[in-house]
Design a protein around this motif. Structure first.
Motif, short mmCIF file in Angstrom:
data_model
loop_
_atom_site.label_atom_id
_atom_site.label_comp_id
_atom_site.label_asym_id
_atom_site.label_seq_id
_atom_site.Cartn_x
_atom_site.Cartn_y
_atom_site.Cartn_z
N GLY A 1 1.43 -15.78 -1.14
CA GLY A 1 2.38 -15.11 -0.24
C GLY A 1 3.05 -15.98 0.58
N VAL A 2 2.61 -16.86 1.15
CA VAL A 2 3.16 -18.17 1.80
C VAL A 2 4.11 -19.13 1.06
CG1 VAL A 2 2.77 -20.32 2.85
CG2 VAL A 2 1.47 -18.34 3.59
N LEU A 3 3.76 -19.14 -0.09
CA LEU A 3 4.62 -19.91 -1.13
C LEU A 3 5.65 -19.17 -1.42
CD1 LEU A 3 1.77 -21.84 -3.39
CD2 LEU A 3 3.10 -22.97 -1.48
N ALA A 4 5.46 -17.95 -1.84
CA ALA A 4 6.72 -17.14 -2.14
C ALA A 4 7.69 -17.02 -1.12
CB ALA A 4 6.16 -15.77 -2.49
N LEU A 5 7.00 -16.90 0.30
CA LEU A 5 8.08 -16.75 1.32
C LEU A 5 8.95 -18.07 1.52
CD1 LEU A 5 9.38 -15.71 3.88
CD2 LEU A 5 7.47 -16.75 5.27
N ALA A 6 8.25 -19.25 1.12
CA ALA A 6 9.18 -20.62 1.01
C ALA A 6 9.95 -20.41 0.08
CB ALA A 6 7.97 -21.56 1.04
N ASP A 7 9.84 -19.98 -1.08
CA ASP A 7 10.84 -19.87 -2.11
C ASP A 7 11.93 -18.97 -1.54
OD1 ASP A 7 9.29 -21.64 -4.10
OD2 ASP A 7 8.38 -19.93 -4.92
N SER A 8 11.62 -17.99 -0.99
CA SER A 8 12.68 -16.97 -0.69
C SER A 8 13.56 -17.78 0.42
CB SER A 8 11.94 -15.79 0.05
OG SER A 8 11.52 -14.83 -0.73
N LEU A 9 12.77 -18.54 1.22
CA LEU A 9 13.81 -19.05 2.34
C LEU A 9 14.73 -20.33 1.90
CD1 LEU A 9 11.18 -19.60 4.94
CD2 LEU A 9 13.00 -18.16 4.90
N LEU A 10 14.44 -20.68 0.52
CA LEU A 10 15.08 -21.81 0.05
C LEU A 10 16.14 -21.18 -1.16
CD1 LEU A 10 12.58 -24.55 -0.44
CD2 LEU A 10 14.46 -24.23 1.22
N ALA A 11 16.00 -19.92 -1.28
CA ALA A 11 17.07 -19.32 -2.45
C ALA A 11 18.34 -19.46 -2.05
CB ALA A 11 16.56 -18.00 -2.56
N VAL A 12 19.26 -19.91 -3.04
CA VAL A 12 20.93 -20.12 -2.76
C VAL A 12 21.25 -18.65 -2.23
CG1 VAL A 12 22.90 -20.61 -3.85
CG2 VAL A 12 20.76 -21.73 -4.53
N ARG A 13 21.01 -17.48 -2.68
CA ARG A 13 21.39 -16.38 -2.22
C ARG A 13 20.26 -15.80 -1.94
NH1 ARG A 13 24.57 -16.89 -6.73
NH2 ARG A 13 26.83 -16.77 -6.54
N ARG A 14 19.79 -15.94 -0.32
CA ARG A 14 18.47 -15.40 0.26
C ARG A 14 18.71 -13.91 0.55
NH1 ARG A 14 16.53 -18.42 5.29
NH2 ARG A 14 17.32 -17.06 6.55
N ASP A 15 17.53 -13.16 -0.03
CA ASP A 15 17.44 -11.74 0.48
C ASP A 15 16.68 -11.66 1.58
OD1 ASP A 15 16.80 -9.03 0.67
OD2 ASP A 15 16.49 -8.91 -1.78
N GLU A 16 17.60 -11.32 2.60
CA GLU A 16 16.84 -11.54 4.07
C GLU A 16 15.66 -10.09 4.25
OE1 GLU A 16 17.85 -13.10 7.23
OE2 GLU A 16 18.27 -14.50 5.51
N THR A 17 16.25 -9.17 3.55
CA THR A 17 15.11 -7.77 3.58
C THR A 17 13.58 -8.30 2.91
OG1 THR A 17 16.97 -6.19 3.34
CG2 THR A 17 14.66 -5.56 2.95
N THR A 18 13.90 -9.05 2.07
CA THR A 18 12.60 -9.54 1.04
C THR A 18 12.07 -10.53 2.02
OG1 THR A 18 13.56 -9.04 -1.21
CG2 THR A 18 11.83 -10.71 -0.95
N ALA A 19 12.51 -11.56 2.61
CA ALA A 19 12.04 -12.48 3.26
C ALA A 19 11.28 -11.75 4.48
CB ALA A 19 13.05 -13.63 3.55
N LEU A 20 11.95 -10.99 5.34
CA LEU A 20 11.33 -10.28 6.43
C LEU A 20 10.23 -9.63 5.81
CD1 LEU A 20 14.52 -8.98 8.29
CD2 LEU A 20 12.90 -10.87 9.16
N SER A 21 10.16 -8.98 4.75
CA SER A 21 9.04 -8.09 4.47
C SER A 21 7.74 -9.18 4.01
CB SER A 21 9.37 -7.31 3.12
OG SER A 21 8.06 -6.59 2.65
N GLN A 22 8.21 -10.33 3.55
CA GLN A 22 7.00 -11.23 3.18
C GLN A 22 6.48 -11.72 4.54
OE1 GLN A 22 9.79 -13.74 0.73
NE2 GLN A 22 8.53 -13.07 -0.88
#
Length: 285
Positions: free
Chosen positions: A130-151
């Motif tokens: 989960g920690v690694l997946a959040l890091a991937d979300s934070l670095l995404a070019v088009r970041r999905d805020e809802t997904t990141a906040l859920s993570q």
């Protein structure tokens, strides 16, 4: 220092929970405290150690450091010259964390920082993933805020359930029992009071030496540590929510020069104010 010897903020996420930062670090952090609950995860680079209180705790892949509000901690930097470590750092509002899950045990108030739990924990595979997946979300070019906040929420829920079984400490000035310390804390909430400790001691009816002794006995840290917390939170607010020039922020926070402000900020957070602001603006953009 130049680009090659500078800690780099890569991404930030903000919300009611507090903030999360992804930072590539190569510069030491002075001993300091936060009013937040602080989780530190190592994602890549050199294994290292964090100083929590008087002890050193290892931080490697699949482990985390849990630092409670007002608990002193710092980092000596990389053990190998030129080495870097990538950290995912959580700064979580205590009341948000305490109210997040009913099964986390009772909230508790204290007269000082809690040191009852070991800061070093080993993460189960699903939590590490989960920690690694959040890091991937934070670095995404088009970041999905809802997904990141859920993570973020899911990671916090698992950390509380598995590693904070006796409950989450909540911040409340009333936990400091001596009324003179409570009154001093109210004055120290103004970040520009850094050079006025003698005056504040007098206002609460104490000599400078007695004030420092009582403050440390009541809180577990020095008045200067508390001032630093106030200054850092005000600095972060100014850097992320205003366009005020750094020189103006430095003056508002009670620093005599912009250079002094920059050095203070870097020693506390590992990055310079301008780099922090640029990464924060990219996150909000």
């Amino acid at each position: 220092g130049g680009f090659a010897d500078m800690s780099l903020p890569l991404a930030f996420l903000y919300g009611d929970f507090g903030r999360v930062g992804l930072v590539d670090m190569d510069s030491p952090l002075s001993s300091h405290v936060h009013r937040h609950f602080h989780f530190i995860f190592k994602l890549a680079g050199e294994d290292t150690t964090f100083r929590v209180g008087e002890r050193e705790h290892d931080l490697s892949d699949g482990t985390a450091i849990l630092i409670e509000p007002w608990q002193s901690h710092g980092w000596n930097g990389p053990q190998t010259a030129g080495a870097r470590t990538l950290f995912l750092t959580f700064y979580i509002e205590p009341r948000w964390l305490a109210g997040m899950t009913a099964g986390a045990g009772e909230q508790r108030t204290e007269t000082g920082p809690s040191v009852q739990r070991p800061p070093h924990v080993r993460l189960a595979p699903d939590l590490q993933a989960g920690v690694l997946a959040l890091a991937d979300s934070l670095l995404a070019v088009r970041r999905d805020e809802t997904t990141a906040l859920s993570q973020v929420r899911q990671i916090c829920e698992r950390m509380v359930d598995r590693h904070l079984p006796s409950g989450v400490p909540i911040e409340a000035r009333g936990r400091f029992q001596d009324f003179r310390i409570r009154r001093a804390l109210a004055r120290l909430d103004d970040p520009a009071t850094g050079g006025q400790l003698d005056r504040i001691a007098g206002e609460v009816g104490l000599s400078r030496s007695h004030f420092f002794e009582l403050f440390r006995r009541s809180t577990g840290f020095s008045p200067q540590f508390y001032i630093n917390v106030t200054r850092m939170e005000s600095a972060i607010e100014g850097l992320t929510r205003t366009e005020a020039p750094l020189a103006d922020l430095a003056d508002t926070l009670g620093f005599s020069t912009q250079g002094n402000f920059t050095r203070f900020f870097r020693h506390q957070l590992g990055v310079t104010p301008d780099r922090f602001r640029n990464a924060a603006l990219e996150a909000r953009g």
